[in-house]
Design a protein around this motif. Structure first.
Motif, mmCIF file in Angstrom:
data_model
loop_
_atom_site.group_PDB
_atom_site.id
_atom_site.type_symbol
_atom_site.label_atom_id
_atom_site.label_comp_id
_atom_site.label_asym_id
_atom_site.label_seq_id
_atom_site.Cartn_x
_atom_site.Cartn_y
_atom_site.Cartn_z
ATOM 1 N N TYR A 135 0.954 -1.196 -0.051
ATOM 2 C CA TYR A 135 0.015 -0.055 -0.065
ATOM 3 C C TYR A 135 0.768 1.181 0.041
ATOM 4 C CZ TYR A 135 -4.248 -2.890 0.708
ATOM 5 O OH TYR A 135 -5.180 -3.457 0.531
ATOM 6 N N VAL A 136 0.596 2.139 -1.087
ATOM 7 C CA VAL A 136 1.154 3.338 -1.060
ATOM 8 C C VAL A 136 1.519 4.229 0.208
ATOM 9 C CG1 VAL A 136 1.629 5.430 -2.323
ATOM 10 C CG2 VAL A 136 1.005 3.274 -3.652
ATOM 11 N N ALA A 137 0.200 4.159 0.908
ATOM 12 C CA ALA A 137 0.030 4.944 2.007
ATOM 13 C C ALA A 137 0.861 4.448 3.140
ATOM 14 C CB ALA A 137 -1.684 4.995 2.340
ATOM 15 N N GLN A 138 0.717 3.225 3.452
ATOM 16 C CA GLN A 138 1.748 2.648 4.283
ATOM 17 C C GLN A 138 3.222 2.816 4.030
ATOM 18 O OE1 GLN A 138 0.901 -1.682 4.658
ATOM 19 N NE2 GLN A 138 1.556 -1.491 6.770
ATOM 20 N N ILE A 142 6.862 13.520 0.523
ATOM 21 C CA ILE A 142 5.747 12.835 -0.156
ATOM 22 C C ILE A 142 6.169 13.106 -1.726
ATOM 23 C CG2 ILE A 142 3.295 12.869 -0.916
ATOM 24 C CD1 ILE A 142 4.192 11.605 1.675
ATOM 25 N N PRO A 143 6.436 14.279 -2.108
ATOM 26 C CA PRO A 143 6.742 14.550 -3.723
ATOM 27 C C PRO A 143 8.037 13.712 -4.181
ATOM 28 C CG PRO A 143 6.533 16.790 -2.826
ATOM 29 C CD PRO A 143 6.635 15.567 -1.564
ATOM 30 N N ALA A 144 8.898 13.582 -3.576
ATOM 31 C CA ALA A 144 10.272 12.691 -3.713
ATOM 32 C C ALA A 144 9.841 11.172 -3.811
ATOM 33 C CB ALA A 144 11.277 12.809 -2.640
ATOM 34 N N ILE A 145 9.097 10.713 -2.984
ATOM 35 C CA ILE A 145 8.525 9.219 -2.857
ATOM 36 C C ILE A 145 7.563 9.138 -4.136
ATOM 37 C CG2 ILE A 145 7.303 7.652 -1.861
ATOM 38 C CD1 ILE A 145 7.935 9.197 0.829
ATOM 39 N N ASP A 180 -11.877 -1.885 -6.528
ATOM 40 C CA ASP A 180 -12.749 -1.856 -5.742
ATOM 41 C C ASP A 180 -13.061 -0.664 -4.854
ATOM 42 O OD1 ASP A 180 -15.251 -2.394 -4.129
ATOM 43 O OD2 ASP A 180 -14.290 -4.318 -3.672
ATOM 44 N N PRO A 181 -13.941 0.458 -5.212
ATOM 45 C CA PRO A 181 -14.123 1.184 -4.387
ATOM 46 C C PRO A 181 -14.164 1.162 -2.885
ATOM 47 C CG PRO A 181 -15.765 1.483 -6.065
ATOM 48 C CD PRO A 181 -14.759 0.274 -6.318
ATOM 49 N N THR A 182 -14.751 0.140 -2.534
ATOM 50 C CA THR A 182 -15.011 -0.230 -1.171
ATOM 51 C C THR A 182 -13.626 -0.523 -0.411
ATOM 52 O OG1 THR A 182 -15.506 -2.376 -1.521
ATOM 53 C CG2 THR A 182 -17.151 -0.952 -1.524
ATOM 54 N N GLU A 183 -12.684 -0.913 -1.139
ATOM 55 C CA GLU A 183 -11.543 -1.302 -0.534
ATOM 56 C C GLU A 183 -10.524 0.355 -0.458
ATOM 57 O OE1 GLU A 183 -8.916 -4.733 -1.617
ATOM 58 O OE2 GLU A 183 -9.902 -4.018 -3.544
ATOM 59 N N ILE A 184 -10.816 1.340 -0.881
ATOM 60 C CA ILE A 184 -10.158 2.351 -0.917
ATOM 61 C C ILE A 184 -10.425 3.357 0.604
ATOM 62 C CG2 ILE A 184 -9.322 4.794 -2.059
ATOM 63 C CD1 ILE A 184 -10.350 3.310 -4.768
ATOM 64 N N THR A 185 -9.574 3.353 1.438
ATOM 65 C CA THR A 185 -9.813 4.068 2.392
ATOM 66 C C THR A 185 -9.492 5.689 2.221
ATOM 67 O OG1 THR A 185 -7.532 4.104 3.372
ATOM 68 C CG2 THR A 185 -9.011 2.401 4.124
ATOM 69 N N GLU A 186 -9.888 6.565 3.107
ATOM 70 C CA GLU A 186 -9.607 7.929 3.026
ATOM 71 C C GLU A 186 -8.130 8.150 3.128
ATOM 72 O OE1 GLU A 186 -9.890 11.876 5.757
ATOM 73 O OE2 GLU A 186 -11.813 10.609 5.912
ATOM 74 N N ARG A 187 -7.394 7.448 3.694
ATOM 75 C CA ARG A 187 -5.889 7.437 3.847
ATOM 76 C C ARG A 187 -5.276 6.952 2.525
ATOM 77 N NH1 ARG A 187 -2.828 3.370 6.369
ATOM 78 N NH2 ARG A 187 -0.632 3.946 6.315
ATOM 79 N N ASP A 188 -5.931 5.939 1.971
ATOM 80 C CA ASP A 188 -5.228 5.606 0.509
ATOM 81 C C ASP A 188 -5.561 6.414 -0.369
ATOM 82 O OD1 ASP A 188 -4.563 2.964 1.377
ATOM 83 O OD2 ASP A 188 -6.642 2.006 1.177
ATOM 84 N N HIS A 197 -3.019 3.418 -5.666
ATOM 85 C CA HIS A 197 -3.167 3.047 -4.043
ATOM 86 C C HIS A 197 -1.741 2.093 -3.715
ATOM 87 C CE1 HIS A 197 -7.036 4.471 -5.701
ATOM 88 N NE2 HIS A 197 -6.969 5.370 -4.969
ATOM 89 N N ILE A 198 -1.603 1.031 -4.803
ATOM 90 C CA ILE A 198 -0.878 -0.014 -4.449
ATOM 91 C C ILE A 198 0.221 -0.053 -5.405
ATOM 92 C CG2 ILE A 198 -2.525 -1.435 -3.344
ATOM 93 C CD1 ILE A 198 -2.988 -2.883 -5.644
ATOM 94 N N PHE A 199 1.172 -1.048 -5.084
ATOM 95 C CA PHE A 199 2.098 -1.524 -6.085
ATOM 96 C C PHE A 199 2.922 -2.806 -5.781
ATOM 97 C CE2 PHE A 199 5.095 0.713 -2.983
ATOM 98 C CZ PHE A 199 6.151 0.009 -3.044
ATOM 99 N N TYR A 200 3.434 -3.244 -6.769
ATOM 100 C CA TYR A 200 4.081 -4.797 -6.516
ATOM 101 C C TYR A 200 5.613 -4.670 -7.115
ATOM 102 C CZ TYR A 200 -0.624 -6.503 -6.409
ATOM 103 O OH TYR A 200 -1.937 -6.918 -6.087
#
Length: 88
Positions: free
Chosen positions: A24-27, A39-42, A62-70, A83-86
């Motif tokens: 998760y990108v936010a994490q 944040i801009p550098a990341i 799935d929009p139900t998976e996206i939290t406000e933080r995400d 929101h995510i990466f592999y």
């Protein structure tokens, strides 16, 4: 340590070294901000790593998976919020 190395190291920590697990990108940003990366550098590093095929940035479909933080910490690239990466 370079930001790219920090991203890979943190991704390995978050996935416990398991290949093919989403990060998760936010994490990721929470952890890297504690190491004084902005944040801009990341975001810039994640986008560049995606262009170099080192990672795959994706949105949560799935929009139900996206939290406000995400939503708030998504990396914007290619006209979408990622929101995510592999790690490849």
């Amino acid at each position: 340590m370079t930001i790219e190395n920090a991203i890979i190291k943190t991704a390995n920590y978050l996935t416990r070294g398991e290949v093919g697990r989403r990060v998760y990108v936010a994490q990721m940003k929470d952890i890297l901000r504690e190491e004084d990366f902005t944040i801009p550098a990341i975001d810039q590093a994640l986008i560049q790593m995606g262009r170099e095929n080192k990672i795959v940035l994706m949105r949560l479909d799935d929009p139900t998976e996206i939290t406000e933080r995400d939503a708030r910490f998504a990396t914007k690239s290619g006209g979408q919020d990622n929101h995510i990466f592999y790690v490849r």
